[in-house]
Design a protein around this motif. Structure first.
Motif, PDB file in Angstrom:
ATOM      1  N   THR A  74       0.830  -1.208   0.000  1.00  0.00           N
ATOM      2  CA  THR A  74       0.000   0.000   0.000  1.00  0.00           C
ATOM      3  C   THR A  74       0.862   1.255   0.000  1.00  0.00           C
ATOM      4  O   THR A  74       0.615   2.202  -0.760  1.00  0.00           O
ATOM      5  CB  THR A  74      -0.938  -0.001   1.214  1.00  0.00           C
ATOM      6  N   ILE A  75       1.866   1.283   0.859  1.00  0.00           N
ATOM      7  CA  ILE A  75       2.747   2.452   0.915  1.00  0.00           C
ATOM      8  C   ILE A  75       3.455   2.656  -0.417  1.00  0.00           C
ATOM      9  O   ILE A  75       3.564   3.781  -0.925  1.00  0.00           O
ATOM     10  CB  ILE A  75       3.769   2.302   2.055  1.00  0.00           C
ATOM     11  N   ALA A  76       3.918   1.563  -1.018  1.00  0.00           N
ATOM     12  CA  ALA A  76       4.671   1.662  -2.269  1.00  0.00           C
ATOM     13  C   ALA A  76       3.811   2.231  -3.393  1.00  0.00           C
ATOM     14  O   ALA A  76       4.242   3.138  -4.123  1.00  0.00           O
ATOM     15  CB  ALA A  76       5.223   0.292  -2.656  1.00  0.00           C
ATOM     16  N   VAL A  77       2.591   1.717  -3.552  1.00  0.00           N
ATOM     17  CA  VAL A  77       1.762   2.186  -4.660  1.00  0.00           C
ATOM     18  C   VAL A  77       1.279   3.618  -4.420  1.00  0.00           C
ATOM     19  O   VAL A  77       1.165   4.408  -5.384  1.00  0.00           O
ATOM     20  CB  VAL A  77       0.575   1.236  -4.903  1.00  0.00           C
ATOM     21  N   ILE A  78       1.005   3.975  -3.169  1.00  0.00           N
ATOM     22  CA  ILE A  78       0.591   5.350  -2.882  1.00  0.00           C
ATOM     23  C   ILE A  78       1.717   6.322  -3.209  1.00  0.00           C
ATOM     24  O   ILE A  78       1.502   7.370  -3.839  1.00  0.00           O
ATOM     25  CB  ILE A  78       0.151   5.489  -1.416  1.00  0.00           C
ATOM     26  N   VAL A  79       2.930   5.989  -2.793  1.00  0.00           N
ATOM     27  CA  VAL A  79       4.072   6.851  -3.107  1.00  0.00           C
ATOM     28  C   VAL A  79       4.267   6.942  -4.618  1.00  0.00           C
ATOM     29  O   VAL A  79       4.513   8.026  -5.172  1.00  0.00           O
ATOM     30  CB  VAL A  79       5.348   6.322  -2.431  1.00  0.00           C
ATOM     31  N   GLY A  80       4.153   5.800  -5.314  1.00  0.00           N
ATOM     32  CA  GLY A  80       4.315   5.809  -6.757  1.00  0.00           C
ATOM     33  C   GLY A  80       3.315   6.698  -7.459  1.00  0.00           C
ATOM     34  O   GLY A  80       3.628   7.334  -8.473  1.00  0.00           O
ATOM     35  N   ILE A  81       2.089   6.756  -6.946  1.00  0.00           N
ATOM     36  CA  ILE A  81       1.057   7.613  -7.545  1.00  0.00           C
ATOM     37  C   ILE A  81       1.262   9.070  -7.173  1.00  0.00           C
ATOM     38  O   ILE A  81       1.158   9.967  -8.023  1.00  0.00           O
ATOM     39  CB  ILE A  81      -0.346   7.131  -7.120  1.00  0.00           C
ATOM     40  N   VAL A  82       1.571   9.318  -5.902  1.00  0.00           N
ATOM     41  CA  VAL A  82       1.680  10.693  -5.419  1.00  0.00           C
ATOM     42  C   VAL A  82       2.801  11.451  -6.125  1.00  0.00           C
ATOM     43  O   VAL A  82       2.660  12.650  -6.430  1.00  0.00           O
ATOM     44  CB  VAL A  82       1.879  10.700  -3.888  1.00  0.00           C
ATOM     45  N   VAL A 201       6.007  -9.659   1.103  1.00  0.00           N
ATOM     46  CA  VAL A 201       6.508  -8.669   0.158  1.00  0.00           C
ATOM     47  C   VAL A 201       7.783  -8.044   0.727  1.00  0.00           C
ATOM     48  O   VAL A 201       7.747  -7.396   1.777  1.00  0.00           O
ATOM     49  CB  VAL A 201       5.459  -7.577  -0.105  1.00  0.00           C
ATOM     50  N   GLY A 202       8.900  -8.255   0.056  1.00  0.00           N
ATOM     51  CA  GLY A 202      10.151  -7.656   0.497  1.00  0.00           C
ATOM     52  C   GLY A 202      10.219  -6.189   0.143  1.00  0.00           C
ATOM     53  O   GLY A 202       9.417  -5.677  -0.646  1.00  0.00           O
ATOM     54  N   ARG A 203      11.206  -5.494   0.711  1.00  0.00           N
ATOM     55  CA  ARG A 203      11.324  -4.059   0.454  1.00  0.00           C
ATOM     56  C   ARG A 203      11.674  -3.776  -1.004  1.00  0.00           C
ATOM     57  O   ARG A 203      11.179  -2.814  -1.595  1.00  0.00           O
ATOM     58  CB  ARG A 203      12.374  -3.458   1.390  1.00  0.00           C
ATOM     59  N   ALA A 204      12.528  -4.588  -1.588  1.00  0.00           N
ATOM     60  CA  ALA A 204      12.884  -4.391  -2.996  1.00  0.00           C
ATOM     61  C   ALA A 204      11.674  -4.637  -3.892  1.00  0.00           C
ATOM     62  O   ALA A 204      11.440  -3.891  -4.860  1.00  0.00           O
ATOM     63  CB  ALA A 204      14.032  -5.324  -3.385  1.00  0.00           C
ATOM     64  N   GLU A 205      10.899  -5.660  -3.574  1.00  0.00           N
ATOM     65  CA  GLU A 205       9.701  -5.939  -4.369  1.00  0.00           C
ATOM     66  C   GLU A 205       8.696  -4.801  -4.230  1.00  0.00           C
ATOM     67  O   GLU A 205       8.080  -4.373  -5.228  1.00  0.00           O
ATOM     68  CB  GLU A 205       9.066  -7.254  -3.920  1.00  0.00           C
ATOM     69  N   ALA A 206       8.511  -4.304  -3.019  1.00  0.00           N
ATOM     70  CA  ALA A 206       7.597  -3.180  -2.803  1.00  0.00           C
ATOM     71  C   ALA A 206       8.045  -1.958  -3.591  1.00  0.00           C
ATOM     72  O   ALA A 206       7.220  -1.255  -4.194  1.00  0.00           O
ATOM     73  CB  ALA A 206       7.507  -2.864  -1.311  1.00  0.00           C
ATOM     74  N   ALA A 207       9.352  -1.701  -3.597  1.00  0.00           N
ATOM     75  CA  ALA A 207       9.871  -0.567  -4.360  1.00  0.00           C
ATOM     76  C   ALA A 207       9.589  -0.735  -5.847  1.00  0.00           C
ATOM     77  O   ALA A 207       9.258   0.238  -6.547  1.00  0.00           O
ATOM     78  CB  ALA A 207      11.362  -0.408  -4.116  1.00  0.00           C
ATOM     79  N   SER A 208       9.680  -1.956  -6.351  1.00  0.00           N
ATOM     80  CA  SER A 208       9.399  -2.194  -7.769  1.00  0.00           C
ATOM     81  C   SER A 208       7.928  -1.936  -8.083  1.00  0.00           C
ATOM     82  O   SER A 208       7.598  -1.437  -9.165  1.00  0.00           O
ATOM     83  CB  SER A 208       9.784  -3.630  -8.148  1.00  0.00           C
ATOM     84  N   PHE A 209       7.032  -2.241  -7.139  1.00  0.00           N
ATOM     85  CA  PHE A 209       5.621  -1.939  -7.339  1.00  0.00           C
ATOM     86  C   PHE A 209       5.402  -0.428  -7.429  1.00  0.00           C
ATOM     87  O   PHE A 209       4.611   0.059  -8.243  1.00  0.00           O
ATOM     88  CB  PHE A 209       4.778  -2.509  -6.194  1.00  0.00           C
ATOM     89  N   VAL A 211       7.571   1.829  -8.434  1.00  0.00           N
ATOM     90  CA  VAL A 211       8.088   2.285  -9.721  1.00  0.00           C
ATOM     91  C   VAL A 211       7.115   1.947 -10.845  1.00  0.00           C
ATOM     92  O   VAL A 211       6.871   2.761 -11.752  1.00  0.00           O
ATOM     93  CB  VAL A 211       9.473   1.655  -9.993  1.00  0.00           C
ATOM     94  N   LEU A 212       6.536   0.759 -10.792  1.00  0.00           N
ATOM     95  CA  LEU A 212       5.572   0.353 -11.815  1.00  0.00           C
ATOM     96  C   LEU A 212       4.351   1.275 -11.815  1.00  0.00           C
ATOM     97  O   LEU A 212       3.890   1.711 -12.882  1.00  0.00           O
ATOM     98  CB  LEU A 212       5.148  -1.092 -11.588  1.00  0.00           C
ATOM     99  N   MET A 213       3.814   1.594 -10.632  1.00  0.00           N
ATOM    100  CA  MET A 213       2.652   2.473 -10.565  1.00  0.00           C
ATOM    101  C   MET A 213       2.991   3.874 -11.063  1.00  0.00           C
ATOM    102  O   MET A 213       2.179   4.499 -11.762  1.00  0.00           O
ATOM    103  CB  MET A 213       2.127   2.532  -9.129  1.00  0.00           C
ATOM    104  N   ILE A 216       2.965   3.671 -14.812  1.00  0.00           N
ATOM    105  CA  ILE A 216       1.610   3.595 -15.367  1.00  0.00           C
ATOM    106  C   ILE A 216       0.930   4.952 -15.326  1.00  0.00           C
ATOM    107  O   ILE A 216       0.330   5.402 -16.320  1.00  0.00           O
ATOM    108  CB  ILE A 216       0.777   2.557 -14.598  1.00  0.00           C
ATOM    109  N   MET A 217       1.031   5.635 -14.199  1.00  0.00           N
ATOM    110  CA  MET A 217       0.285   6.866 -14.004  1.00  0.00           C
ATOM    111  C   MET A 217       0.923   8.083 -14.664  1.00  0.00           C
ATOM    112  O   MET A 217       0.239   9.058 -14.978  1.00  0.00           O
ATOM    113  CB  MET A 217       0.125   7.136 -12.497  1.00  0.00           C
ATOM    114  N   GLY A 218       2.232   8.050 -14.867  1.00  0.00           N
ATOM    115  CA  GLY A 218       2.892   9.240 -15.418  1.00  0.00           C
ATOM    116  C   GLY A 218       3.779   8.989 -16.608  1.00  0.00           C
ATOM    117  O   GLY A 218       4.309   9.951 -17.178  1.00  0.00           O
ATOM    118  N   GLY A 219       3.939   7.755 -17.011  1.00  0.00           N
ATOM    119  CA  GLY A 219       4.828   7.465 -18.120  1.00  0.00           C
ATOM    120  C   GLY A 219       4.171   6.713 -19.238  1.00  0.00           C
ATOM    121  O   GLY A 219       4.835   6.045 -20.033  1.00  0.00           O
TER     122      GLY A 219
END
Length: 300
Positions: A74-82, A201-209, A211-213, A216-219
């Motif tokens: 949740t934290i990873a995808v929210i940060v990726g969107i924000v 979910v490891g920290r590296a995997e969360a970070a990849s999520f 980046v992916l979000m 999607i949202m900005g690239g």
């Protein structure tokens, strides 16, 4: 009174009058090292001893593995969107115009408003000449070839005011962008559960999520659609989240069929068809494939 070896008296208590023997070689530093190691481990929640929870789950630092995974995701995808929000809003509201305008629009920008006004009067045909070359004529009446889903979204607002006619395209695209972030995150999490199960979910995997979000949202094409807020891009902007949402719901039916999931997938597929038929047809075909899967006895 004779003392036993090691300085113990007859009552087996240490005799303070005798010197204590030094620790044996190799024993020095054992206690300090143990304390230090314990302190180091205590600073790492993932390495703390685990205790079985009453329900059979494993508790890590007060949280179960499932809770840790959901929190990190949740934290990873929210940060990726924000992190993409400022760029997206600038493209949608400004784009080198020199001023921020949340209601910025580019002609043609009023087709969905005209359609909503017509539906208020119980008809689908639009006033003659309002759509220019974009209208098609049937029995002397002019119709639009755009879907009615964006018009349905406008109707509660247009019901109480006419001051926003032709000014709701940018807000609609922004709402579609937010829906894209929601359904993309839900789809990503469901796929992750299906592929990796209960693995933490490891920290590296969360970070990849994250980046992916952000990608999607900005690239992706979504940013391009926001650059020109008119009706031609608005229906594309809504096609993205509605299609992702329909596929997310269909995947849920395959995973664990319930009436709630079937109804949700049906609602989203209908909304997708009411917005743009090509993506709507794709979702209908997907639903037929899922139905065939269960008809052949492959489903759970």
């Amino acid at each position: 009174v004779e003392t036993a070896p090691g300085g113990l008296g007859s009552d087996r208590q240490p005799n303070p009058g005798l010197p204590r023997p030094p620790p044996a070689k190799g024993q020095q530093g054992i206690v300090p090292a143990t304390v230090t190691a314990t302190n180091i481990v205590a600073r790492r929640p993932e390495d703390v001893d685990v205790d079985p929870a009453p329900d059979g789950a494993t508790i890590w630092g007060g949280r179960s593995p499932a809770e840790i995974s959901r929190r990190r995701f949740t934290i990873a995808v929210i940060v990726g969107i924000v992190v993409v929000v400022p760029l997206f809003l600038w493209v949608l509201w400004d784009l080198w115009s020199g001023s921020l305008n949340p209601l910025r629009a580019v002609p043609y920008d009023n087709f969905y408003d005209l359609q909503a006004r017509a539906m208020f009067h119980g008809r689908l045909n639009l006033p003659p000449g309002k759509m220019g070359i974009e209208a098609f004529i049937h029995d002397g009446r002019q119709y639009t070839y755009f879907g009615i889903f964006p018009s349905l979204l406008r109707m509660p607002i247009l019901l109480v005011t006419s001051s926003l006619d032709g000014k709701l395209t940018a807000p609609s695209i922004l709402l579609a962008w937010m829906a894209t972030g929601l359904f993309s995150s839900l789809m990503l999490w469901r796929l992750r559960i299906l592929i990796r199960g209960e693995a933490v979910v490891g920290r590296a995997e969360a970070a990849s999520f994250g980046v992916l979000m952000a990608t999607i949202m900005g690239g992706s094409v979504i940013l391009y659609l926001a650059a020109t807020p008119f009706v031609f891009n608005e229906d594309f902007a809504w096609s993205v989240p509605l299609t992702i949402g329909s596929l997310f719901a269909l995947l849920g039916v395959v995973e664990r069929p319930t009436w709630g999931r079937v109804i949700a997938s049906g609602v989203l597929i209908v909304a997708t068809n009411l917005n743009r038929t090509p993506t709507g047809y794709a979702c209908v075909i997907g639903a037929m494939l899922v139905a065939a899967w269960f008809a052949l006895g492959k489903g759970r």
